[in-house]
Design a protein around this motif. Structure first.
Motif, mmCIF file in Angstrom:
data_model
loop_
_atom_site.group_PDB
_atom_site.id
_atom_site.type_symbol
_atom_site.label_atom_id
_atom_site.label_comp_id
_atom_site.label_asym_id
_atom_site.label_seq_id
_atom_site.Cartn_x
_atom_site.Cartn_y
_atom_site.Cartn_z
ATOM 1 N N TYR A 1 0.826 -1.215 0.000
ATOM 2 C CA TYR A 1 0.000 0.000 0.000
ATOM 3 C C TYR A 1 0.858 1.263 0.000
ATOM 4 C CZ TYR A 1 -3.221 3.617 1.629
ATOM 5 O OH TYR A 1 -3.938 4.769 1.752
ATOM 6 N N ARG A 2 1.872 1.292 0.831
ATOM 7 C CA ARG A 2 2.777 2.434 0.914
ATOM 8 C C ARG A 2 4.186 1.923 1.172
ATOM 9 N NH1 ARG A 2 -0.772 5.113 -0.863
ATOM 10 N NH2 ARG A 2 -1.766 6.980 -0.004
ATOM 11 N N HIS A 3 5.154 2.757 0.799
ATOM 12 C CA HIS A 3 6.546 2.470 1.127
ATOM 13 C C HIS A 3 7.160 3.711 1.777
ATOM 14 C CE1 HIS A 3 5.804 -0.724 -1.825
ATOM 15 N NE2 HIS A 3 6.834 -1.355 -1.295
ATOM 16 N N PHE A 4 8.220 3.485 2.526
ATOM 17 C CA PHE A 4 8.927 4.580 3.188
ATOM 18 C C PHE A 4 10.418 4.429 2.900
ATOM 19 C CE2 PHE A 4 5.082 3.573 5.439
ATOM 20 C CZ PHE A 4 4.491 4.811 5.641
ATOM 21 N N PHE B 1 18.825 7.361 -6.172
ATOM 22 C CA PHE B 1 17.693 6.909 -5.370
ATOM 23 C C PHE B 1 16.550 6.431 -6.264
ATOM 24 C CE2 PHE B 1 13.894 7.541 -2.671
ATOM 25 C CZ PHE B 1 14.254 6.703 -1.625
ATOM 26 N N ALA B 2 16.303 7.149 -7.352
ATOM 27 C CA ALA B 2 15.254 6.741 -8.289
ATOM 28 C C ALA B 2 15.583 5.376 -8.893
ATOM 29 C CB ALA B 2 15.103 7.788 -9.386
ATOM 30 N N GLN C 1 14.825 -0.489 -9.421
ATOM 31 C CA GLN C 1 15.407 -1.838 -9.448
ATOM 32 C C GLN C 1 14.742 -2.775 -8.437
ATOM 33 O OE1 GLN C 1 19.641 -1.290 -8.884
ATOM 34 N NE2 GLN C 1 20.001 -1.069 -11.084
ATOM 35 N N ASN C 2 14.127 -2.200 -7.419
ATOM 36 C CA ASN C 2 13.483 -3.023 -6.397
ATOM 37 C C ASN C 2 11.962 -3.030 -6.519
ATOM 38 O OD1 ASN C 2 15.696 -4.050 -4.485
ATOM 39 N ND2 ASN C 2 16.254 -1.896 -4.796
ATOM 40 N N GLY C 3 11.477 -2.599 -7.698
ATOM 41 C CA GLY C 3 10.056 -2.706 -7.993
ATOM 42 C C GLY C 3 9.158 -1.761 -7.225
ATOM 43 N N VAL C 4 9.697 -0.629 -6.784
ATOM 44 C CA VAL C 4 8.908 0.353 -6.031
ATOM 45 C C VAL C 4 8.719 1.610 -6.882
ATOM 46 C CG1 VAL C 4 8.766 1.774 -3.951
ATOM 47 C CG2 VAL C 4 9.816 -0.504 -3.848
ATOM 48 N N ARG C 5 7.473 1.960 -7.155
ATOM 49 C CA ARG C 5 7.192 3.191 -7.894
ATOM 50 C C ARG C 5 7.378 4.399 -6.976
ATOM 51 N NH1 ARG C 5 2.227 0.883 -8.684
ATOM 52 N NH2 ARG C 5 1.297 2.789 -7.836
ATOM 53 N N GLN C 6 7.836 5.488 -7.538
ATOM 54 C CA GLN C 6 8.059 6.683 -6.730
ATOM 55 C C GLN C 6 6.765 7.193 -6.110
ATOM 56 O OE1 GLN C 6 10.527 9.808 -8.278
ATOM 57 N NE2 GLN C 6 11.833 8.383 -9.386
ATOM 58 N N ASP C 7 5.643 7.026 -6.805
ATOM 59 C CA ASP C 7 4.387 7.525 -6.244
ATOM 60 C C ASP C 7 3.873 6.650 -5.107
ATOM 61 O OD1 ASP C 7 3.555 5.305 -7.645
ATOM 62 O OD2 ASP C 7 2.120 6.359 -8.923
ATOM 63 N N ALA D 1 11.927 11.413 -5.390
ATOM 64 C CA ALA D 1 13.160 11.965 -5.947
ATOM 65 C C ALA D 1 13.144 13.490 -5.932
ATOM 66 C CB ALA D 1 13.364 11.459 -7.375
ATOM 67 N N GLN D 2 11.990 14.098 -6.220
ATOM 68 C CA GLN D 2 11.892 15.559 -6.169
ATOM 69 C C GLN D 2 12.064 16.042 -4.739
ATOM 70 O OE1 GLN D 2 8.114 15.659 -8.113
ATOM 71 N NE2 GLN D 2 8.965 16.405 -10.031
ATOM 72 N N GLY D 3 11.592 15.246 -3.780
ATOM 73 C CA GLY D 3 11.772 15.602 -2.378
ATOM 74 C C GLY D 3 13.242 15.616 -2.009
ATOM 75 N N ILE D 4 14.016 14.664 -2.541
ATOM 76 C CA ILE D 4 15.457 14.643 -2.300
ATOM 77 C C ILE D 4 16.096 15.905 -2.844
ATOM 78 C CG2 ILE D 4 17.603 13.543 -3.056
ATOM 79 C CD1 ILE D 4 16.296 10.885 -2.734
ATOM 80 N N MET D 5 15.689 16.310 -4.025
ATOM 81 C CA MET D 5 16.260 17.516 -4.617
ATOM 82 C C MET D 5 15.979 18.734 -3.748
ATOM 83 S SD MET D 5 15.614 19.213 -8.380
ATOM 84 C CE MET D 5 16.547 17.942 -9.220
#
Length: 201
Positions: free
Chosen positions: A75-78, A123-124, A129-135, A189-193
């Motif tokens: 559902y969510r990732h952190f 990071f993106a 590579q680990n199957g996690v979408r940024q959204d 990724a935008q948050g990292i920037m």
């Protein structure tokens, strides 16, 4: 529209399930002091929305087997980013608190936009590579040890914590345009920037 009471029940039930890992509806009722209809209806809605899931059954104690409720892992990732003078380490966990992946790579810190771009790209790629979408990434935490990387400014990474906290508010208020031209909250990724822009000041 959900009432304040319904939202409150949803929040406490979700928190209760995530913290305990695997529980029954009866355990939720007893642990939170909520009525059976409230728990049953809320759990059903959260399962439909993909927040929680039925995760097997408990052994029978003489009657029907109680179904186990747990968080839906996808559902969510952190995410987490550990920035040091010479390396960057990434980690991502799922909604159930399980480790999905971790990685540490050599990336020398520089007070430059080039470093920001490299960190964002790395990071993106790590997520992809680990199957996690940024959204799917709800938030990204940063670890900034007391390493002196700004000789001319006499400034350490740890000195930047307050600046990043201030930048976090700006990130939350900023609307970014995605590839389809739609406006929305910043991606991981935008948050990292944006966080880097706070570090580099």
């Amino acid at each position: 529209m959900k009432s304040q009471q319904e939202n409150s029940s949803r929040s406490v039930i979700v928190r209760h399930v995530v913290q305990r890992g695997r529980v029954t509806k009866a355990e939720i009722e007893d642990g939170l002091g909520l009525s059976h209809p409230t728990v049953t209806n809320t759990i059903a809605a959260l399962i439909r929305e993909g927040v929680l899931r039925e995760n097997g059954e408990y052994e029978s104690t003489g009657g029907r087997r109680a179904k186990a409720i747990s968080a839906m892992p996808t559902y969510r990732h952190f995410g987490g980013v550990d920035i040091t003078a010479n390396h960057a380490a990434f980690v991502v966990v799922n909604w159930a608190g399980e480790l999905v992946a971790r990685e540490r790579k050599r990336l020398r810190f520089e007070d430059s936009r080039g470093y920001c771009a490299a960190l964002e790209k790395s990071f993106a790629r790590f997520l992809r590579q680990n199957g996690v979408r940024q959204d799917q990434v709800r938030s990204v935490g940063f670890s900034l040890p007391d390493v002196r990387v700004f000789p001319a400014k006499e400034k350490t990474l740890a000195d930047c914590v307050d600046e990043i906290a201030a930048m976090r508010k700006k990130v939350q208020e900023t609307k970014f345009t995605d590839g389809d031209g739609a406006k929305g909250a910043p991606t991981a990724a935008q948050g990292i920037m944006m966080a880097y822009l706070a570090i580099g000041r």
